[in-house]
Design a protein around this motif. Structure first.
Motif, mmCIF file in Angstrom:
data_model
loop_
_atom_site.group_PDB
_atom_site.id
_atom_site.type_symbol
_atom_site.label_atom_id
_atom_site.label_comp_id
_atom_site.label_asym_id
_atom_site.label_seq_id
_atom_site.Cartn_x
_atom_site.Cartn_y
_atom_site.Cartn_z
ATOM 1 N N TYR A 74 48.039 41.137 47.336
ATOM 2 C CA TYR A 74 47.144 40.425 46.538
ATOM 3 C C TYR A 74 46.253 39.348 47.275
ATOM 4 C CZ TYR A 74 49.750 42.610 42.668
ATOM 5 O OH TYR A 74 50.646 43.425 41.743
ATOM 6 N N VAL A 78 43.919 38.948 42.855
ATOM 7 C CA VAL A 78 43.291 40.103 42.657
ATOM 8 C C VAL A 78 44.090 41.202 43.817
ATOM 9 C CG1 VAL A 78 41.166 41.314 42.966
ATOM 10 C CG2 VAL A 78 41.401 39.117 42.251
ATOM 11 N N THR A 80 44.378 43.929 46.346
ATOM 12 C CA THR A 80 43.493 44.372 47.587
ATOM 13 C C THR A 80 43.960 45.680 48.018
ATOM 14 O OG1 THR A 80 44.973 43.156 49.099
ATOM 15 C CG2 THR A 80 42.870 42.153 48.426
ATOM 16 N N ARG A 101 40.806 48.171 47.816
ATOM 17 C CA ARG A 101 39.716 47.249 47.224
ATOM 18 C C ARG A 101 38.474 47.508 48.159
ATOM 19 N NH1 ARG A 101 38.734 41.276 45.297
ATOM 20 N NH2 ARG A 101 37.112 41.809 43.875
ATOM 21 N N LYS A 104 33.550 45.380 45.128
ATOM 22 C CA LYS A 104 33.915 45.525 43.454
ATOM 23 C C LYS A 104 34.209 46.706 42.986
ATOM 24 C CE LYS A 104 31.196 41.560 42.094
ATOM 25 N NZ LYS A 104 32.106 40.697 41.316
ATOM 26 N N TYR A 106 37.240 49.929 43.628
ATOM 27 C CA TYR A 106 38.512 50.477 44.154
ATOM 28 C C TYR A 106 38.602 52.125 44.485
ATOM 29 C CZ TYR A 106 40.787 46.134 43.039
ATOM 30 O OH TYR A 106 41.262 44.740 42.655
ATOM 31 N N GLU A 121 38.396 44.228 39.013
ATOM 32 C CA GLU A 121 39.367 43.217 39.573
ATOM 33 C C GLU A 121 40.631 43.551 38.981
ATOM 34 O OE1 GLU A 121 38.033 39.247 39.859
ATOM 35 O OE2 GLU A 121 36.891 39.514 41.451
ATOM 36 N N GLU A 123 44.036 42.922 38.490
ATOM 37 C CA GLU A 123 44.962 41.649 38.670
ATOM 38 C C GLU A 123 46.421 41.625 38.048
ATOM 39 O OE1 GLU A 123 43.147 38.566 36.155
ATOM 40 O OE2 GLU A 123 41.335 38.299 37.692
#
Length: 195
Positions: A74, A78, A80, A101, A104, A106, A121, A123
């Motif tokens: 992360y 967020v 990654t 990621r 914006k 994935y 995003e 989280e």
């Protein structure tokens, strides 16, 4: 010389305490039919805005063996990168999932098949449930399935994670710490008990 030694000792002590405060390992025993069949080791490291979670699961039930590994990275809370692999015994089903990621969105690859999650995003992931009680969270991303799953509070520090086929896993927390997971699998119910 004595003052230099005291300063050095103080700096080392503070550094060790700082590192310990930002690294956490939780170990769970996996039980099926009240028999220990494996372990789960969940490790989280936080370094400023970066966070890494590694979960290693090792289970052996009779002649069946399952090794599962999850690695999440992360940045600024967020996700990654998420990598998940499950390797089963001879007749088992192996599975590899990667989530990356890119701006914006994935890109999710499950056993070679790609899909895209737009304008998101991520989280909270399933791995985060091993470290933090998910108050106010209504969905988490499954690193293994490569999709979001609904999460529902059922009271008493317990939360239901609803799987695509309708089965429910229950996570139980005491004072904000995960102490028990009840998992419903095809081979029956398993419990993950914090050691």
């Amino acid at each position: 010389m004595y003052n230099l030694f005291r300063v050095l000792l103080t700096v080392i002590t503070v550094a060790v305490l700082f590192l310990q405060a930002h690294a956490q390992t939780n170990t769970f025993e996996v039980r099926v039919a009240n028999h220990a069949v494996g372990t789960i080791e969940a490790n989280r490291k936080v370094n400023g805005p970066a966070k890494t979670i590694i979960i290693k699961t090792r289970i052996q039930v009779m002649l069946s063996k399952v090794n599962s590994d999850i690695l999440n990275e992360y940045s600024n809370n967020v996700l990654t990168t998420a990598k998940s692999s499950r390797i089963s015994g001879k007749n088992g089903e192996d599975k590899r999932t990667t989530t990356l990621r890119n701006g914006k969105e994935y890109t999710v690859t499950v056993n070679g098949e790609k899909s895209v999650i737009n304008n998101a995003e991520i989280e909270e992931c399933v791995a985060d449930l091993y470290f933090v009680e998910p108050k106010q969270v209504t969905r988490v991303f499954s690193e293994t399935l490569g999709r979001f799953l609904p999460l529902k509070s059922i009271g008493g520090g317990m939360y239901e994670l609803i799987l695509p086929e309708g089965k429910k896993n229950v996570f139980k927390y005491e004072n904000g710490t995960l102490v028990l997971v009840e998992v419903n699998h095809t081979f029956g119910k398993a419990l993950f008990v914090k050691l």
